[in-house]
Each structure stands twice: as structure tokens, then as C-alpha cells.
Design an enzyme around this catalytic site. Structure first.
Site, PDB file in Angstrom:
ATOM      1  N   ALA A  63       0.835  -1.243   0.115  1.00  0.00           N
ATOM      2  CA  ALA A  63       0.030   0.074   0.205  1.00  0.00           C
ATOM      3  C   ALA A  63       1.032   1.028   0.057  1.00  0.00           C
ATOM      4  CB  ALA A  63      -0.783   0.045   1.402  1.00  0.00           C
ATOM      5  N   GLY A 102       0.415  -5.270   0.756  1.00  0.00           N
ATOM      6  CA  GLY A 102      -0.473  -5.097  -0.301  1.00  0.00           C
ATOM      7  C   GLY A 102      -0.472  -5.629  -1.589  1.00  0.00           C
ATOM      8  N   GLU A 105      -0.995  -9.088  -1.483  1.00  0.00           N
ATOM      9  CA  GLU A 105      -2.377  -9.277  -1.359  1.00  0.00           C
ATOM     10  C   GLU A 105      -3.401  -9.143  -2.775  1.00  0.00           C
ATOM     11  OE1 GLU A 105      -2.654  -6.518   2.122  1.00  0.00           O
ATOM     12  OE2 GLU A 105      -3.482  -7.981   3.143  1.00  0.00           O
ATOM     13  N   GLU A 125       4.042  -6.006   6.894  1.00  0.00           N
ATOM     14  CA  GLU A 125       3.165  -4.969   7.603  1.00  0.00           C
ATOM     15  C   GLU A 125       3.725  -4.542   9.020  1.00  0.00           C
ATOM     16  OE1 GLU A 125       1.909  -7.050   5.327  1.00  0.00           O
ATOM     17  OE2 GLU A 125       0.485  -6.087   4.121  1.00  0.00           O
TER      18      GLU A 125
HETATM   19  N1  3HC Z   1       4.792   3.349   0.110  1.00  0.00           N
HETATM   20  C1  3HC Z   1       5.100   4.535  -0.222  1.00  0.00           C
HETATM   21  N2  3HC Z   1       6.457   4.773  -0.409  1.00  0.00           N
HETATM   22  C2  3HC Z   1       7.189   3.713  -0.617  1.00  0.00           C
HETATM   23  C3  3HC Z   1       6.742   2.425  -0.299  1.00  0.00           C
HETATM   24  C4  3HC Z   1       5.522   2.230   0.043  1.00  0.00           C
HETATM   25  N3  3HC Z   1       4.864   0.960   0.322  1.00  0.00           N
HETATM   26  N4  3HC Z   1       7.929   1.582  -0.338  1.00  0.00           N
HETATM   27  C5  3HC Z   1       8.895   2.309  -0.679  1.00  0.00           C
HETATM   28  N5  3HC Z   1       8.729   3.315  -0.813  1.00  0.00           N
HETATM   29  C6  3HC Z   1       9.437   4.489  -1.121  1.00  0.00           C
HETATM   30  C7  3HC Z   1      10.565   4.742  -0.148  1.00  0.00           C
HETATM   31  O1  3HC Z   1      10.327   5.692   1.007  1.00  0.00           O
HETATM   32  C8  3HC Z   1      11.653   5.519  -1.196  1.00  0.00           C
HETATM   33  O2  3HC Z   1      11.383   6.546  -1.124  1.00  0.00           O
HETATM   34  P1  3HC Z   1      12.462   7.862  -1.450  1.00  0.00           P
HETATM   35  O3  3HC Z   1      13.227   7.622  -2.440  1.00  0.00           O
HETATM   36  O4  3HC Z   1      11.609   9.109  -1.351  1.00  0.00           O
HETATM   37  O5  3HC Z   1      13.391   7.872  -0.244  1.00  0.00           O
HETATM   38  C9  3HC Z   1      11.404   4.838  -2.257  1.00  0.00           C
HETATM   39  O6  3HC Z   1      10.111   4.354  -2.332  1.00  0.00           O
HETATM   40  C10 3HC Z   1      12.383   3.532  -2.583  1.00  0.00           C
HETATM   41  O7  3HC Z   1      12.284   2.816  -1.539  1.00  0.00           O
HETATM   42  P2  3HC Z   1      13.880   2.282  -0.744  1.00  0.00           P
HETATM   43  O8  3HC Z   1      14.640   3.253  -0.741  1.00  0.00           O
HETATM   44  O9  3HC Z   1      13.505   1.587   0.291  1.00  0.00           O
HETATM   45  O10 3HC Z   1      14.031   1.353  -1.806  1.00  0.00           O
HETATM   46  P3  3HC Z   1      14.971  -0.369  -1.869  1.00  0.00           P
HETATM   47  O11 3HC Z   1      15.037  -0.964  -3.241  1.00  0.00           O
HETATM   48  O12 3HC Z   1      15.951  -0.231  -0.722  1.00  0.00           O
HETATM   49  O13 3HC Z   1      13.774  -1.088  -1.272  1.00  0.00           O
HETATM   50  C11 3HC Z   1      11.474  -2.211  -0.780  1.00  0.00           C
HETATM   51  C12 3HC Z   1      12.551  -1.403  -1.843  1.00  0.00           C
HETATM   52  C13 3HC Z   1      11.910  -3.694  -0.374  1.00  0.00           C
HETATM   53  C14 3HC Z   1      10.209  -2.128  -1.483  1.00  0.00           C
HETATM   54  C15 3HC Z   1      11.350  -1.196   0.462  1.00  0.00           C
HETATM   55  O14 3HC Z   1      11.199   0.213   0.114  1.00  0.00           O
HETATM   56  C16 3HC Z   1      10.299  -1.557   1.399  1.00  0.00           C
HETATM   57  O15 3HC Z   1      10.414  -2.466   2.005  1.00  0.00           O
HETATM   58  N6  3HC Z   1       9.165  -1.000   1.320  1.00  0.00           N
HETATM   59  C17 3HC Z   1       8.096  -1.062   2.234  1.00  0.00           C
HETATM   60  C18 3HC Z   1       7.337  -2.344   1.988  1.00  0.00           C
HETATM   61  C19 3HC Z   1       6.246  -2.416   2.969  1.00  0.00           C
HETATM   62  O16 3HC Z   1       6.071  -2.112   4.187  1.00  0.00           O
HETATM   63  N7  3HC Z   1       4.871  -2.976   2.362  1.00  0.00           N
HETATM   64  C20 3HC Z   1       3.711  -3.099   3.074  1.00  0.00           C
HETATM   65  C21 3HC Z   1       3.090  -1.745   3.029  1.00  0.00           C
HETATM   66  S1  3HC Z   1       1.778  -1.632   4.083  1.00  0.00           S
HETATM   67  C22 3HC Z   1       0.408  -2.498   3.333  1.00  0.00           C
HETATM   68  O17 3HC Z   1       0.695  -2.965   2.279  1.00  0.00           O
HETATM   69  C23 3HC Z   1      -0.911  -2.526   4.069  1.00  0.00           C
HETATM   70  C24 3HC Z   1      -1.826  -3.273   3.419  1.00  0.00           C
HETATM   71  O18 3HC Z   1      -1.654  -4.623   3.987  1.00  0.00           O
HETATM   72  C25 3HC Z   1      -3.119  -2.930   3.520  1.00  0.00           C
END
Ligand code: 3HC
Ligand code: NAI
Length: 701
Positions: A63, A102, A105, A125
Site C-alpha cells: 500500500a 498489499g 494481497e 506490515e
Molecule cells: N509506500 C510509499 N513509498 C514507499 C513504499 C510504500 N509502500 N515503499 C517504498 N517507498 C519509497 C521509499 O520511501 C523510497 O522513497 P524515497 O526515494 O523518496 O526515499 C523509495 O520508495 C524507494 O524505497 P527504498 O529506498 O526503500 O528502496 P529499496 O530498493 O532499498 O527497497 C523495498 C525497496 C524493499 C520495496 C522497500 O522500500 C520496502 O521495504 N518498502 C516497504 C514495503 C512494505 O512495508 N510494504 C507494506 C506496506 S503496508 C501495506 O501494504 C498495507 C496493506 O496490507 C493494506
């Protein structure tokens, strides 16, 4: 159609391509695009299957976290996933990169999944203080069983495509062009007459009731320790439990309710703050102005605790290391220190002998400084003594190749005083690793007066290579971390002298969420280190500074902590966990008598109120002096170097949530008893007067 999802027809297949860089997060545009795409595909009689694929580097990584806390916008992700699942034509998801949260999902909403071999799949998450809120816990359990769902959702670590296939989450892996492979798979499904196969209707994962029950109980036991104090992990267990018994619609509703509960917690705010803070801290002016220098070989001077740890970190990252020590005996000890780390891992089954050999092949021991002549970066980790370090740098100046970055790992010393003995201060920086250096994630990059931008950016490049989180610090005593640590350490010592038992103080800190209390940390690090530092600073100590001699007395008795078997705690032969040391209470009592202090009681609440006020106030001073670039950098230092509980976001985030006005009022109250120690930082007073927060400052930076 939405800007973030394109729709194209390829034969009998409608292809929905999600294009929302950098990680194809499932923002509003993407959600709308997916629903519109499914509807369009359903309405077109020529379309017999739908393919969902990500453009660029990844399938959606989750998400859009930036939307959290903003007013909700239709369609919600659970609706999108359900809409995909309800599609009357088979939907295939093609996964590459990181299909997370997400993203997974959405893939589970599809009826079939194909993946690139390198795809990583997960439900992270929990790392954000929430749980999978779009069916992740329900559909994963139904397909793969409780253990898989619990491991993925409470552990938060992604798994590889291979493992996901074994679990039944992925149907097919293809190492060719993913889109072509997915279209071919769609073709196969169409010709075999395979229709939609909703994950929510699957039951393979539910069949082995006793194994599922056991997984629930095992996870509860593990989390009781590992996730102490946290909210979301325990809600995830409830969701998986619900998946085992409830019909899918009720299970989804249950999960949604728990997801919303998590969204309301301060833990969610803290952990999402930490997520962005650790990405922001590498954004520093020097790195934006100059690319790093080449980094093919490094050298480390000193093979003691830190030198050996830094060497292991570099070898683990595949970087060749020359280690230099004073003489043959010392270098043999240095090499043994490195090998001891690997042998320990081998003993615990976490490394094999071949991997150790591979790493050691990159290691060159030496006693002659000329062995470092080819190094691109040299890290000095000799004794914490200015003259010794200056002498080392004078020698380095003679032998290091032009353009080599020269770094000191000093904990407290003035990096300029070290840089200025060389003819090339533009190449000198501080690289302050934390012990054990091969494990601790934090690296403070200390910027003295005159390094070149690319010397600093090389420090950040090294951190990335070593998989460490780097924070920029200006060259002031203690930099960011040790400076703040000293302040709350003093606060703890004062409370102890005023009547709080050190063991109650440690318990309050532990209950707050730290892994151990501060006096346990002293014992672990060795009280002799801070003793030496107190002696070093004795001449310059402000006369009005309150001085507690309790720990000096313990050190004079030879009680340094774990290494001497006795410190604030006593450690029976070989024990790592100590028991309260009754002699300490006696020393405290003697000091109270000597100073005329009448001991009083402290509640846990007051202990933490003081502890946090001291920490945040010093943090504010560090900020106002420009030692840290932004409040969130201080949070990262506390989280990665000092065990601050991640779910609280860091001390500056904690202060915002506590209320800066309330924190200032605490300081004003404590100031009445010690105006020097508790003097509020000007910055804090200013922020409160203007009704601003540290978060406002983060945004400005
Ligand atoms: N939403 C918004 N921005 C995100 C994001 C997300 N889910 N994931 C990454 N970004 C952004 C980062 O903040 C970063 O922004 P910046 O360049 O402005 O600093 C950019 O994307 C690149 O991210 P990384 O620097 O972390 O890049 P990497 O290649 O090192 O890592 C990744 C990529 C493994 C995808 C890592 O970014 C990550 O772990 N992201 C989060 C994944 C996550 O937690 N997903 C679950 C979200 S909650 C959800 O899905 C709820 C649902 O169940 C309803
Ligand atoms: P240590 O005493 O374990 O190791 C120092 C090593 O340097 C010894 O092996 C010694 O033989 C070697 N050495 C001394 N002079 C030398 C010279 N001229 N040339 C080559 N080798 C020489 O010390 P430790 O704990 O590893 O600390 C090293 C530095 O790291 C210090 O500046 C310390 O403040 C800093 N530091 C220590 C941390 C810790 O927790 N121990 C944490 C962060 C920084």
C-alpha cells in the site's frame, strides 16, 4: 483509465500494467486503475483472461504508506482485492522484484500466480506496526496453513519464489521474460478451460487442524519474548486463528477490524516514522553534491574489538581488507579475533567452513604500514588516545595513496585535531562504528571542518556496501549518539544517587521497551571506558555540574562489569545475565551519607519521565548546534545504536507524541532542583513558543 495502470489487449488476454515508480505502491490511482481494468476486461467478450504485472523494477511493494493517516479514499485496497478475486475471467498475477504487503494481497486476489525466480514475496506490515489489511492473513492461511502465514506476517521477512512455490502461494516460476511467460501461462489456462480460482475459497491450508493449532501456540510463545510490548504481532495471531475457523467473508471483516485497530495506535506512527527516518538520513548535502570515490579495497588499523568487528563487516560485504597491527603478536591476535567471529557462526550452524575460507581469502594481515598503500579507504581503530591516533595519521599521510579516504573510529576525540596532523585534511573523516561492529547497524559519519564532499559521500557509500544505516554528525564531543547517551546516563546516575534503586531504573527502562537497562549496558560495555572518559574530561567539567562518584568507586574496586564478573550486577561464573550486586547499594548509601542526600522513592513513571526528558533535551541541543541535520537522524541513531524501541519511533518522535509543551513543563519542574543539568534547550523553548514540533523540522529539512 488511470495514469498508473495501463490496459492493453494481447490476443485473448487483457494486460494491466501497474506503473507507479519507484515501487509501484498501491496509491489511489493504482487502485482505481485496477478496478477499472478488471471491469473493462469483464465487459469485453473477446477477453478470456486478465494479467496483472508491474512495470519497472517490481510488482507493487505494498500500500502507499504516504497515504496512511490521510482521509480514506475509495476504492479501499480490500475492495480492490475482492473485486479482482470476483472477476468472472481467470486473473493471473506476474510477480517480480518485491511483491510485498498489499502487493502480495493483490496477487492473492488474482486466481493464479507466476513469478520470476528472483522475486521476493512477503507480508512486512508488522514492521510498520500494522497487519496485512487486505486479506493477507486470511488468504495465505487458506492456501499455505497457519505456520506459513504466521511466519510471514509476524516475522515480516520476505521469502523467495522457490519457497513460495513450495507453500502453494506461487503456482509457477519462469526464468525467461516474465510477461511472455505469463501470457503463455494465461494461454495454457484458457485452453485447459481453467476458470477463476479464488484464494478465499481454497482450503488446503486449513486441513491439518492439529499442525495449525500447534503453530498458533508456538507463535504466541515466541512473540511473548520477541514482540514484547508490541500490539500488531498479537493481532496477527488472532487474525490467523480467525482464518482457521471463520468463513472467508467473516475472516476478512475480522482482519479489517484488527487492521483498523493497529492503524489507531501510536506504535503505527512510531514505526512508520522509523521507516522514513532511516531512508531520509542518507540524504546529506555532501552526497548530493559529490559522487563517492572508488572503493575496492580497505585497510583497518588495529585488530582489537572494533578493528576486528569492522574487518568482519567488510569481509562479509566482499571487500578485501588489509589489517595492520603493531607487531607480530598483536596481528596474530587481531586475526584470531576475526576468525573467532566466523568460528562462532560455524559452531551455531550459521556459516559453513567454505564461506569462512572465502571471506578469509580477502583478508591480509600486516605489521607494516606500507601494506596499506593501495587501500582506497583506511579506518583507524587503535587505542582511544589522541597522541597515539595523531601518530598513526602522520604515518598514514606518508604511505596512503593520493585520494585515499582516511577515517578514524574514535568515540569522542576531536577529528579535526587528528585531520590537521596530516597534509590532507580534505581526505579525513570520522567513521564511528558501534560494537559489535559486524552486527550493529549504525554508522555515524563524522564530518570535521574540511573534508572534501566526496570523502564524506564515500563514507556513506561504504555504509551502504556494509548494509549499515549511516547518519551524518558534526565533529563535537560524543557526536550524536554518545553525547545524548551521556546525558541520559547522568540522569539515571542522579536518580540512583537520589534514592531510586539501579535495578528499578533498569526495570523501568526495560518495561519501556529497551532490550536492557542502562546499568546493564554499562556492565556490558565495561564501566572502565566511561571512567577513563570522565577522567579525561575532569579538567574541563563545568564547576556547576553535579558529579556522582558512585561508579568511580565501583571502578576503583576493580568492578568494571561483565568482563570482571562484577559491576552494577554480579555475574556468577560464565553467566551473561547478572544478579543485583548488594555492594552497589552499600556504595550508594555511603555516597548519600557523604553528600547529605535523604533518599526518596521514584515511581517507574517518574523514572521514565526524567530519562526521556534528559534524552530529548540533549537531542534538542545536538540539533540547535547543528551536530545532527534533523530530528529524525537522532531517532535513527537511538534506534540503531542504542536499543531505543522501534515501535516508539525514536526519542524525538516520542517527544512529539508526548507533547513538547508537556516535556518542557517536566524540564522546568526538574530545573528547580538542578538548573545546570536540566536547563531546557533554546530550540525546545522556541518550538513550544511557536506551537511547532520536531516533525515540522523534519519536513523543513
Ligand atoms: N509506500 C510509499 N513509498 C514507499 C513504499 C510504500 N509502500 N515503499 C517504498 N517507498 C519509497 C521509499 O520511501 C523510497 O522513497 P524515497 O526515494 O523518496 O526515499 C523509495 O520508495 C524507494 O524505497 P527504498 O529506498 O526503500 O528502496 P529499496 O530498493 O532499498 O527497497 C523495498 C525497496 C524493499 C520495496 C522497500 O522500500 C520496502 O521495504 N518498502 C516497504 C514495503 C512494505 O512495508 N510494504 C507494506 C506496506 S503496508 C501495506 O501494504 C498495507 C496493506 O496490507 C493494506
Ligand atoms: P582495543 O583496545 O580492543 O583495540 C585497539 C587495538 O589497536 C589493539 O589491538 C592494539 O594493539 C592496536 N594498536 C594500538 N596502537 C596501534 C598502532 N599504532 N598501530 C596499529 N595498531 C595499534 O580497542 P577498541 O575497543 O577496539 O577501540 C578502538 C577504537 O574504537 C577506540 O578509538 C575506541 O574509542 C573506538 N570505539 C570503541 C567502541 C567499543 O565499544 N569498544 C565503540 C566505538 C568506537
Amino acid at each position: 483509465m488511470s495514469n498508473a495502470v495501463s490496459y492493453e489487449i494481447n490476443g485473448a488476454v487483457a494486460v494491466l500494467t501497474i506503473d507507479n515508480p519507484p515501487v509501484n505502491a498501491l496509491g489511489l490511482d493504482v487502485r482505481q486503475g485496477l478496478v477499472a481494468g478488471i471491469e473493462q476486461a469483464e465487459a469485453n467478450a473477446d477477453v478470456q483472461a486478465v494479467l496483472i504485472i508491474g512495470a519497472g523494477r517490481t510488482f507493487p511493494a505494498g500500500a502507499d504508506i504516504r497515504e496512511f493517516g490521510k482521509p480514506p479514499m475509495d476504492p479501499y485496497l480490500p475492495e480492490v482485492v475482492s473485486r479482482i478475486e470476483a472477476c468472472t475471467k481467470p486473473v493471473i498475477a506476474a510477480l517480480h522484484g518485491t511483491a510485498l504487503g498489499g502487493g502480495l494481497e493483490v496477487a492473492l486476489g488474482a486466481h493464479y500466480r507466476i513469478a520470476a525466480p528472483s522475486a521476493r514475496i512477503g507480508l512486512p506490515e508488522v514492521n510498520l506496526g500494522i497487519l496485512p489489511g487486505a486479506g493477507g492473513t486470511q488468504r495465505t492461511t487458506r492456501i499455505a496453513g497457519a505456520k506459513a502465514a504466521l511466519d510471514m506476517a509476524t516475522g515480516g521477512k520476505p521469502i523467495g519464489a522457490d519457497k513460495a512455490q513450495k507453500l502453494g502461494i506461487i503456482d509457477k516460476i519462469d526464468d525467461g521474460d516474465l510477461k511472455q511467460a505469463a501470457l503463455a501461462y494465461a494461454g495454457e489456462l484458457i485452453s485447459s478451460g481453467a476458470g477463476p480460482r479464488p484464494s478465499g475459497a481454497r482450503t488446503e491450508g486449513l486441513s491439518d487442524e492439529s499442525t495449525n493449532r500447534a503453530a498458533i501456540e508456538d507463535t504466541k510463545a515466541i512473540l511473548a519474548k520477541r514482540a514484547r510490548g508490541q500490539f500488531a504481532p498479537f493481532r496477527i495471531v488472532e487474525c490467523v486463528e480467525a482464518a482457521l475457523t471463520l468463513p472467508i467473508d467473516e475472516g476478512l471483516a475480522f482482519e479489517r477490524a484488527k487492521f483498523l485497530e493497529c492503524m489507531e495506535t501510536p506504535q503505527r506512527l512510531g514505526m512508520i516514522h522509523a521507516f522514513f527516518a532511516e531512508r531520509t538520513c542518507t540524504k546529506v548535502p555532501e552526497a548530493s553534491r559529490a559522487a563517492p570515490r572508488a572503493l575496492n579495497q580497505i585497510a583497518v588499523i588495529g585488530g582489537g574489538t572494533m578493528g576486528a568487528g569492522i574487518t568482519v563487516a567488510a569481509l562479509d560485504a566482499g571487500l578485501p581488507v588489509v589489517m595492520v597491527e603493531r607487531d607480530a603478536e598483536s596481528i596474530a591476535r587481531g586475526q584470531a579475533n576475526v576468525e573467532k567471529v566466523y568460528d562462532g557462526l560455524i559452531k551455531r550452524g550459521r556459516l559453513d567452513a567454505a564461506s569462512k575460507d572465502k571471506r578469509m581469502a580477502l583478508y591480509t594481515p600486516a605489521t607494516d604500514y606500507s601494506a596499506m598503500a593501495d587501500a582506497d579507504l583506511i579506518i583507524e581503530a587503535v587505542f582511544e588516545n589522541l597522541e597515539v591516533k595523531q601518530d598513526v595519521f602522520k604515518q598514514l599521510d606518508k604511505i596512503a595513496k593520493p585520494g585515499a579516504v582516511l577515517a578514524t573510529n574514535t568515540s569522542y576525540l576531536d577529528v579535526d585535531a587528528i585531520a590537521n596532523v596530516t597534509s590532507r585534511p580534505q581526505d579525513v573523516i570520522g567513521l564511528h562504528f558501534f560494537s559489535p561492529a559486524n552486527i550493529m547497524k549504525l554508522l555515524e559519519i563524522v564530518v570535521p571542518e574540511s573534508p572534501a564532499d566526496n570523502a564524506v559521500s564515500t563514507g556513506f557509500a561504504l555504509a551502504k556496501r556494509l548494509k549499515k544505516t549511516a547518519v551524518r554528525a558534526a565533529n563535537r564531543d560524543g557526536f550524536i549518539g554518545n553525547r545524548i547517551y551521556k546525558a541520559y546516563g547522568l540522569c539515571a546516575t542522579y536518580m540512583m544517587e537520589d534514592g531510586a534503586s539501579p535495578y528499578d531504573i533498569d526495570k523501568a527502562i526495560y518495561d519501556f521497551g529497551y532490550p536492557i537497562g542502562i546499568f546493564q549496558v554499562h556492565d556490558l560495555a565495561g564501566m572502565d571506558i566511561s571512567w577513563a572518559n570522565r577522567k579525561r574530561l575532569a579538567a574541563t567539567r563545568a564547576p556547576q555540574e553535579r558529579y556522582s562518584a558512585v561508579q568511580d568507586k565501583l571502578c576503583e574496586a576493580g568492578w568494571f562489569g561483565q568482563k570482571t564478573g562484577r559491576g552494577m550486577y554480579v555475574y556468577p561464573e560464565g553467566a551473561r545475565k547478572g544478579e543485583p550486586n548488594p555492594d552497589v547499594l552499600e556504595v550508594i548509601s555511603e555516597e548519600q551519607t557523604r553528600l547529605g542526600i535523604t533518599p526518596r522513592k521514584f515511581t517507574s513513571d517518574e523514572i521514565m519521565r526524567r530519562y526521556m526528558a534528559a534524552m530529548v533535551n540533549e537531542g534538542a541541543k545536538v540539533l540547535q548546534e547543528g551536530v545532527a541535520l534533523r530530528p529524525s537522524d537522532i531517532d535513527v541513531v537511538a534506534l540503531y545504536g542504542y536499543g531505543f524501541p522501534r515501535y516508539r519511533g525514536g526519542p524525538m518522535k516520542y517527544a512529539d507524541m508526548y507533547g513538547l509543551d508537556k516535556l518542557l513543563a517536566d524540564l522546568r519542574e526538574f530545573e528547580l532542583e538542578d538548573a545546570h543539568f536540566w536547563k531546557p534547550a533554546d530550540l525546545l523553548v522556541d518550538l513550544v513558543a511557536k506551537g511547532r514540533t520536531f516533525e515540522d523540522q523534519n519536513k523543513e529539512s
